[in-house]
Design an enzyme around this catalytic site. Structure first.
Site, PDB file in Angstrom:
ATOM      1  N   GLY A  33      36.162  24.770   0.225  1.00 21.30           N
ATOM      2  CA  GLY A  33      37.448  26.011  -0.246  1.00 21.30           C
ATOM      3  C   GLY A  33      38.530  25.839   0.892  1.00 21.30           C
ATOM      4  O   GLY A  33      38.735  24.855   1.801  1.00 21.30           O
ATOM      5  N   ASP A  35      38.566  28.579   3.265  1.00 18.18           N
ATOM      6  CA  ASP A  35      38.384  27.906   4.915  1.00 18.18           C
ATOM      7  C   ASP A  35      37.428  27.100   5.489  1.00 18.18           C
ATOM      8  O   ASP A  35      37.921  26.732   6.612  1.00 18.18           O
ATOM      9  CB  ASP A  35      36.645  28.990   4.560  1.00 18.18           C
ATOM     10  CG  ASP A  35      36.037  29.993   5.477  1.00 18.18           C
ATOM     11  OD1 ASP A  35      36.833  29.467   6.993  1.00 18.18           O
ATOM     12  OD2 ASP A  35      35.026  29.492   5.631  1.00 18.18           O
ATOM     13  N   GLY A 125      37.953  31.229  -6.149  1.00 19.85           N
ATOM     14  CA  GLY A 125      37.320  29.538  -6.084  1.00 19.85           C
ATOM     15  C   GLY A 125      35.934  30.145  -6.367  1.00 19.85           C
ATOM     16  O   GLY A 125      35.411  30.354  -6.840  1.00 19.85           O
ATOM     17  N   TYR A 127      34.075  32.101  -5.085  1.00 19.59           N
ATOM     18  CA  TYR A 127      33.924  33.730  -5.066  1.00 19.59           C
ATOM     19  C   TYR A 127      33.966  34.056  -6.628  1.00 19.59           C
ATOM     20  O   TYR A 127      33.534  35.050  -7.055  1.00 19.59           O
ATOM     21  CB  TYR A 127      34.184  34.474  -4.642  1.00 19.59           C
ATOM     22  CG  TYR A 127      33.597  34.551  -3.156  1.00 19.59           C
ATOM     23  CD1 TYR A 127      32.734  33.603  -2.975  1.00 19.59           C
ATOM     24  CD2 TYR A 127      33.650  35.454  -1.988  1.00 19.59           C
ATOM     25  CE1 TYR A 127      32.098  33.385  -1.368  1.00 19.59           C
ATOM     26  CE2 TYR A 127      33.481  35.418  -0.600  1.00 19.59           C
ATOM     27  CZ  TYR A 127      32.366  34.263  -0.543  1.00 19.59           C
ATOM     28  OH  TYR A 127      31.980  34.697   0.860  1.00 19.59           O
TER      29      TYR A 127
HETATM   30  P1  ADP Z   1      36.853  32.027  -2.165  1.00 21.82           P
HETATM   31  O1  ADP Z   1      35.399  31.409  -1.853  1.00 21.82           O
HETATM   32  O2  ADP Z   1      37.695  33.702  -1.945  1.00 21.82           O
HETATM   33  O3  ADP Z   1      36.696  32.119  -3.834  1.00 21.82           O
HETATM   34  P2  ADP Z   1      37.090  29.385  -1.806  1.00 21.82           P
HETATM   35  O4  ADP Z   1      38.227  28.942  -1.243  1.00 21.82           O
HETATM   36  O5  ADP Z   1      36.774  29.170  -2.788  1.00 21.82           O
HETATM   37  O6  ADP Z   1      38.085  30.700  -1.426  1.00 21.82           O
HETATM   38  O7  ADP Z   1      39.030  29.377  -3.751  1.00 21.82           O
HETATM   39  C1  ADP Z   1      40.394  30.046  -3.419  1.00 21.82           C
HETATM   40  C2  ADP Z   1      41.427  30.149  -3.669  1.00 21.82           C
HETATM   41  O8  ADP Z   1      42.152  28.866  -2.946  1.00 21.82           O
HETATM   42  C3  ADP Z   1      40.797  28.833  -4.749  1.00 21.82           C
HETATM   43  O9  ADP Z   1      41.888  29.302  -6.148  1.00 21.82           O
HETATM   44  C4  ADP Z   1      40.941  27.549  -5.097  1.00 21.82           C
HETATM   45  O10 ADP Z   1      41.236  26.717  -5.586  1.00 21.82           O
HETATM   46  C5  ADP Z   1      42.491  27.495  -3.553  1.00 21.82           C
HETATM   47  N1  ADP Z   1      42.131  26.781  -3.139  1.00 21.82           N
HETATM   48  C6  ADP Z   1      41.131  25.823  -1.859  1.00 21.82           C
HETATM   49  N2  ADP Z   1      41.849  24.575  -1.164  1.00 21.82           N
HETATM   50  C7  ADP Z   1      42.771  25.687  -1.090  1.00 21.82           C
HETATM   51  C8  ADP Z   1      43.727  24.951   0.254  1.00 21.82           C
HETATM   52  N3  ADP Z   1      43.671  23.653   0.820  1.00 21.82           N
HETATM   53  N4  ADP Z   1      45.134  25.585  -0.240  1.00 21.82           N
HETATM   54  C9  ADP Z   1      45.166  26.690  -1.195  1.00 21.82           C
HETATM   55  N5  ADP Z   1      44.603  27.338  -2.074  1.00 21.82           N
HETATM   56  C10 ADP Z   1      43.352  26.158  -1.885  1.00 21.82           C
END
Ligand code: ADP
Length: 180
Positions: A33, A35, A125, A127
């Site tokens: 995601g 990260d 995402g 989580y």
């Molecule tokens: P978590 O583990 O906290 O759920 P994720 O990264 O899986 O974190 O997802 C958190 C949110 O960020 C989701 O809504 C996902 O769609 C969004 N997301 C994923 N990649 C990006 C990005 N490059 N920029 C902004 N938002 C993103």
């Protein structure tokens, strides 16, 4: 003047801001995601600092709801603030931990003197947090943190939510309007 809360749809790794917030996990060693995207585009310096932080302060990992800062590497930002969102639970109310991610990230941002801070939708995402609920918690937590800031010198000028897709953008737009 109170900070503006703004919304954009897009990729947080393409944003220019003093601080970009990463939805990290407690290992601080990267993941999927947001990260993964931050480490990919930001380059290895971010991970090197995360490893050092983990070793020196958080040998057991960063607890959920807390935040730490590193360099932003090659990203167009001065800092990345890593915060660990809670995994959504159907049986346990973890919303205080999600609110804490926003509050603690803004506290770290203030310590760094960051005037613009960009957040992804933490925990929505991998989580699994339902988007509308997460959006309300996020907006409320940011508004409260901005109101509670001890003075304009510590409040950022702009807190920006960066939503990856249109659906998320619309949900945050509604949450912002509902709590305005
Ligand atoms: P978590 O583990 O906290 O759920 P994720 O990264 O899986 O974190 O997802 C958190 C949110 O960020 C989701 O809504 C996902 O769609 C969004 N997301 C994923 N990649 C990006 C990005 N490059 N920029 C902004 N938002 C993103």
């Amino acid at each position: 003047m109170t900070a503006r809360i703004t919304l954009v749809q897009g990729d947080i790794t393409r944003q220019r801001a003093d601080a970009l917030v990463n939805a990290a996990n407690s290992s601080l060693l990267g993941g999927g995601g947001v990260d993964g995207a931050i480490h990919r585009r930001g380059g290895p310096d971010i991970l090197a600092e995360c490893r050092a932080l983990r070793a020196s302060h958080h040998g057991k990992g960063l607890p959920t709801g807390q935040a730490v800062a590193t360099t932003a590497g090659r990203l167009d930002a001065d800092h990345v603030i890593h915060t660990v969102g809670p995994v959504w639970s159907a049986t346990e109310d973890r919303s205080a931990l999600l609110a804490s991610c926003y509050r603690e990230s803004l506290r770290v941002a203030a310590d760094l003197g960051a005037r613009t801070v960009a957040f992804p939708a933490i925990s929505t995402g991998a989580y699994g947090w339902p988007l509308a609920d997460a959006a309300h918690i996020a907006v409320r937590a940011v508004r409260e943190a901005l109101t509670a800031a001890p003075g304009p010198a510590l409040a950022p000028d702009e807190v920006r939510f960066v939503l990856f897709d249109e659906a998320a953008y619309e949900v945050f737009e509604e949450a912002l309007a509902a709590t305005g």
